[in-house]
Design an enzyme around this catalytic site. Sequence first.
Site, PDB file in Angstrom:
ATOM      1  N   HIS A 183       0.819  -1.209   0.000  1.00 49.81           N
ATOM      2  CA  HIS A 183       0.000   0.000   0.000  1.00 49.81           C
ATOM      3  C   HIS A 183       0.857   1.264   0.000  1.00 49.81           C
ATOM      4  O   HIS A 183       2.040   1.246   0.357  1.00 49.81           O
ATOM      5  CB  HIS A 183      -0.916   0.012   1.229  1.00 49.81           C
ATOM      6  CG  HIS A 183      -0.160   0.025   2.518  1.00 49.81           C
ATOM      7  ND1 HIS A 183       0.384   1.173   3.061  1.00 49.81           N
ATOM      8  CD2 HIS A 183       0.160  -0.984   3.382  1.00 49.81           C
ATOM      9  CE1 HIS A 183       0.997   0.888   4.185  1.00 49.81           C
ATOM     10  NE2 HIS A 183       0.882  -0.411   4.413  1.00 49.81           N
TER      11      HIS A 183
ATOM     12  N   GLU B 189      -1.958  -7.140   7.280  1.00 48.36           N
ATOM     13  CA  GLU B 189      -0.649  -7.075   7.925  1.00 48.36           C
ATOM     14  C   GLU B 189      -0.650  -7.957   9.164  1.00 48.36           C
ATOM     15  O   GLU B 189      -1.700  -8.339   9.696  1.00 48.36           O
ATOM     16  CB  GLU B 189      -0.345  -5.612   8.294  1.00 48.36           C
ATOM     17  CG  GLU B 189       0.988  -5.356   8.966  1.00 48.36           C
ATOM     18  CD  GLU B 189       2.181  -5.788   8.141  1.00 48.36           C
ATOM     19  OE1 GLU B 189       2.456  -7.009   8.119  1.00 48.36           O
ATOM     20  OE2 GLU B 189       2.842  -4.914   7.547  1.00 48.36           O
TER      21      GLU B 189
END
Length: 217
Positions: free
Chosen positions: A9, A82
């Site tokens: 990202h 994550e």
Amino acid sequence: MTEILLIRHGETAWNAIKRLQGHLDIPLNAEGTRQAKALAAALQNEKLDAIISSDLQRAVQTAGEIARLQGIGIRIDAGLRERCYGGFEGQLYIEIPHLFPEAHAAWKSHDPDAEFPPGENTGETTRRFHQRVMEHIYYYARQFMHQKIALVAHGGVLECAYRDAKQLPLNAPREVTIFNASINRFHFDGKQLQLIQWGDIAHLDADDTLDEIDQLK
């Protein structure tokens, strides 16, 4: 063969000040949005058959920019999140050794079964995190055999894929830099991931890119 573009990202405000995010849902900042748009433009001439994103908004926002230029939708999968760092989450990296000295020492020792202190979310050991991530990556690699897909995720997810492709042990120190909005290319031959290209940030200003854990891990 499946072609996999594994993408981190764009930048968040917490990336910029080195505050650990993990499962905490932090959006892109202005620079991160700029990076995501540049990333999408760099990929617009590559036909993607699918875009799968972590469910955290920093990944979804990045994937959205790619999807807009590709003219396709996004599939959301929390399995690409994550790693969860438990009580470390929300803390500045420089504060963690003072707040949690024993847990920080275990983390830095690369013990794959080291636990994190409790926090808003329950932490994941390296072993559990790696297993979770690779199960999802291999699922999509097989589902989209002979196609090209983008998986939009996080620094820790990228590191898992790198370790798997290089067949590195879980307790080995990280040996690569992981940049925001980087493109990392893998092939899947039906059995194993193969690393083709790592850390492509030609579409960005290299001086403004940040590594995931600032080489602390």
